[in-house]
Design a protein around this motif. Structure first.
Motif, PDB file in Angstrom:
ATOM      1  N   ASP A 194       9.610   7.836  -8.920  1.00 59.32           N
ATOM      2  CA  ASP A 194      10.432   7.647 -10.115  1.00 59.32           C
ATOM      3  C   ASP A 194      11.483   6.563  -9.912  1.00 59.32           C
ATOM      4  N   LYS A 195      12.013   6.425  -8.700  1.00 60.50           N
ATOM      5  CA  LYS A 195      12.951   5.340  -8.408  1.00 60.50           C
ATOM      6  C   LYS A 195      12.310   3.990  -8.702  1.00 60.50           C
ATOM      7  N   LEU A 196      11.058   3.867  -8.292  1.00 56.26           N
ATOM      8  CA  LEU A 196      10.364   2.598  -8.456  1.00 56.26           C
ATOM      9  C   LEU A 196       9.961   2.347  -9.903  1.00 56.26           C
ATOM     10  N   ILE A 197       9.666   3.400 -10.638  1.00 52.40           N
ATOM     11  CA  ILE A 197       9.404   3.249 -12.069  1.00 52.40           C
ATOM     12  C   ILE A 197      10.623   2.629 -12.749  1.00 52.40           C
ATOM     13  N   LEU A 198      11.792   3.090 -12.373  1.00 57.37           N
ATOM     14  CA  LEU A 198      13.034   2.606 -12.986  1.00 57.37           C
ATOM     15  C   LEU A 198      13.458   1.230 -12.496  1.00 57.37           C
ATOM     16  N   CYS A 199      13.172   0.898 -11.256  1.00 55.91           N
ATOM     17  CA  CYS A 199      13.773  -0.292 -10.644  1.00 55.91           C
ATOM     18  C   CYS A 199      12.858  -1.485 -10.448  1.00 55.91           C
ATOM     19  N   CYS A 200      11.556  -1.315 -10.449  1.00 55.22           N
ATOM     20  CA  CYS A 200      10.657  -2.452 -10.222  1.00 55.22           C
ATOM     21  C   CYS A 200      10.769  -3.429 -11.395  1.00 55.22           C
ATOM     22  N   PRO A 201      11.222  -4.663 -11.150  1.00 58.28           N
ATOM     23  CA  PRO A 201      11.395  -5.602 -12.266  1.00 58.28           C
ATOM     24  C   PRO A 201      10.081  -6.025 -12.916  1.00 58.28           C
ATOM     25  N   ALA A 202       8.966  -5.882 -12.218  1.00 58.59           N
ATOM     26  CA  ALA A 202       7.668  -6.240 -12.782  1.00 58.59           C
ATOM     27  C   ALA A 202       6.996  -5.057 -13.472  1.00 58.59           C
ATOM     28  N   GLY A 203       7.562  -3.858 -13.353  1.00 55.08           N
ATOM     29  CA  GLY A 203       6.990  -2.674 -13.991  1.00 55.08           C
ATOM     30  C   GLY A 203       5.645  -2.275 -13.426  1.00 55.08           C
ATOM     31  N   LEU A 204       5.491  -2.388 -12.116  1.00 55.47           N
ATOM     32  CA  LEU A 204       4.198  -2.102 -11.486  1.00 55.47           C
ATOM     33  C   LEU A 204       3.948  -0.616 -11.251  1.00 55.47           C
ATOM     34  N   TYR A 205       4.996   0.164 -11.257  1.00 55.34           N
ATOM     35  CA  TYR A 205       4.884   1.600 -11.008  1.00 55.34           C
ATOM     36  C   TYR A 205       4.987   2.315 -12.346  1.00 55.34           C
ATOM     37  N   LYS A 206       3.999   3.143 -12.670  1.00 58.12           N
ATOM     38  CA  LYS A 206       3.960   3.791 -13.985  1.00 58.12           C
ATOM     39  C   LYS A 206       3.566   5.257 -13.852  1.00 58.12           C
ATOM     40  N   VAL A 233       0.865  -1.180   0.000  1.00 54.43           N
ATOM     41  CA  VAL A 233       0.000   0.000   0.000  1.00 54.43           C
ATOM     42  C   VAL A 233       0.899   1.226   0.000  1.00 54.43           C
ATOM     43  N   LEU A 234       0.620   2.146  -0.916  1.00 54.54           N
ATOM     44  CA  LEU A 234       1.374   3.399  -0.975  1.00 54.54           C
ATOM     45  C   LEU A 234       0.717   4.458  -0.106  1.00 54.54           C
ATOM     46  N   VAL A 235       1.514   5.410   0.347  1.00 50.20           N
ATOM     47  CA  VAL A 235       0.970   6.551   1.083  1.00 50.20           C
ATOM     48  C   VAL A 235       0.158   7.399   0.117  1.00 50.20           C
ATOM     49  N   GLY A 293       1.527  12.753 -16.649  1.00 52.22           N
ATOM     50  CA  GLY A 293       2.135  12.874 -15.331  1.00 52.22           C
ATOM     51  C   GLY A 293       1.412  12.148 -14.219  1.00 52.22           C
ATOM     52  N   ASP A 294       0.296  11.494 -14.533  1.00 54.64           N
ATOM     53  CA  ASP A 294      -0.452  10.753 -13.520  1.00 54.64           C
ATOM     54  C   ASP A 294       0.283   9.454 -13.191  1.00 54.64           C
ATOM     55  N   THR A 295       0.319   9.111 -11.913  1.00 49.50           N
ATOM     56  CA  THR A 295       0.989   7.887 -11.496  1.00 49.50           C
ATOM     57  C   THR A 295      -0.021   6.778 -11.267  1.00 49.50           C
ATOM     58  N   SER A 296       0.439   5.536 -11.459  1.00 48.71           N
ATOM     59  CA  SER A 296      -0.407   4.380 -11.177  1.00 48.71           C
ATOM     60  C   SER A 296       0.458   3.262 -10.616  1.00 48.71           C
ATOM     61  N   PHE A 297      -0.178   2.417  -9.837  1.00 49.64           N
ATOM     62  CA  PHE A 297       0.500   1.288  -9.208  1.00 49.64           C
ATOM     63  C   PHE A 297      -0.484   0.148  -9.090  1.00 49.64           C
ATOM     64  N   CYS A 341       3.013  -8.394  -8.656  1.00 49.63           N
ATOM     65  CA  CYS A 341       4.220  -8.282  -7.839  1.00 49.63           C
ATOM     66  C   CYS A 341       5.009  -9.591  -7.823  1.00 49.63           C
ATOM     67  N   LEU A 342       6.321  -9.475  -7.978  1.00 55.09           N
ATOM     68  CA  LEU A 342       7.221 -10.631  -7.934  1.00 55.09           C
ATOM     69  C   LEU A 342       7.737 -10.902  -6.522  1.00 55.09           C
ATOM     70  N   GLU A 343       7.337 -10.078  -5.565  1.00 57.56           N
ATOM     71  CA  GLU A 343       7.706 -10.234  -4.153  1.00 57.56           C
ATOM     72  C   GLU A 343       9.221 -10.193  -3.934  1.00 57.56           C
ATOM     73  N   CYS A 344       9.915  -9.392  -4.736  1.00 60.08           N
ATOM     74  CA  CYS A 344      11.373  -9.311  -4.641  1.00 60.08           C
ATOM     75  C   CYS A 344      11.831  -8.369  -3.534  1.00 60.08           C
ATOM     76  N   GLY A 345      10.985  -7.403  -3.171  1.00 58.40           N
ATOM     77  CA  GLY A 345      11.337  -6.460  -2.114  1.00 58.40           C
ATOM     78  C   GLY A 345      12.093  -5.233  -2.582  1.00 58.40           C
ATOM     79  N   THR A 346      12.252  -5.059  -3.885  1.00 62.82           N
ATOM     80  CA  THR A 346      12.976  -3.895  -4.402  1.00 62.82           C
ATOM     81  C   THR A 346      12.348  -2.594  -3.922  1.00 62.82           C
TER      82      THR A 346
END
Length: 97
Positions: free
Chosen positions: A39-51, A28-30, A56-60, A65-70
């Motif tokens: 933006d960190k998560l857009i770049l680093c999430c291996p499943a591409g869940l953050y967009k 759950v995001l704040v 400019g609208d964000t979505s998650f 989720c791959l449960e990797c913990g990134t």
């Protein structure tokens, strides 16, 4: 002669099975997450869940989720309200195929 080997990540992820717990999201995001942290998560999430859309609208979506913990490691103290492993029988089931 060396043969070039290519791997299509989308094809590999497609063989995995996801049991999504719609009633109890494990991430759950704040409200109103910090754009730089997001933006960190857009770049680093291996499943591409953050967009972020072109507007400019964000979505998650935690469903893939791959449960990797990134996201927990990178931004756990900044924009994640909750991160835990899914309940037993839920989440990703890795399949090699």
């Amino acid at each position: 002669m060396i043969e070039e080997i290519t791997v299509n990540v989308d094809e590999k992820l497609a063989v995995d099975k996801f049991n999504v717990d719609e009633a109890n999201p494990h991430i759950v995001l704040v409200d109103d997450p910090d754009p730089a942290e997001f933006d960190k998560l857009i770049l680093c999430c291996p499943a591409g869940l953050y967009k972020r859309s072109p507007e400019g609208d964000t979505s998650f979506d935690y469903a893939g989720c791959l449960e990797c913990g990134t996201c927990r490691i990178l931004c756990g103290s900044t924009i994640l309200e909750k991160w835990e492993y899914p309940q037993a029988g839920m989440g990703v089931s890795y399949r090699f195929g």
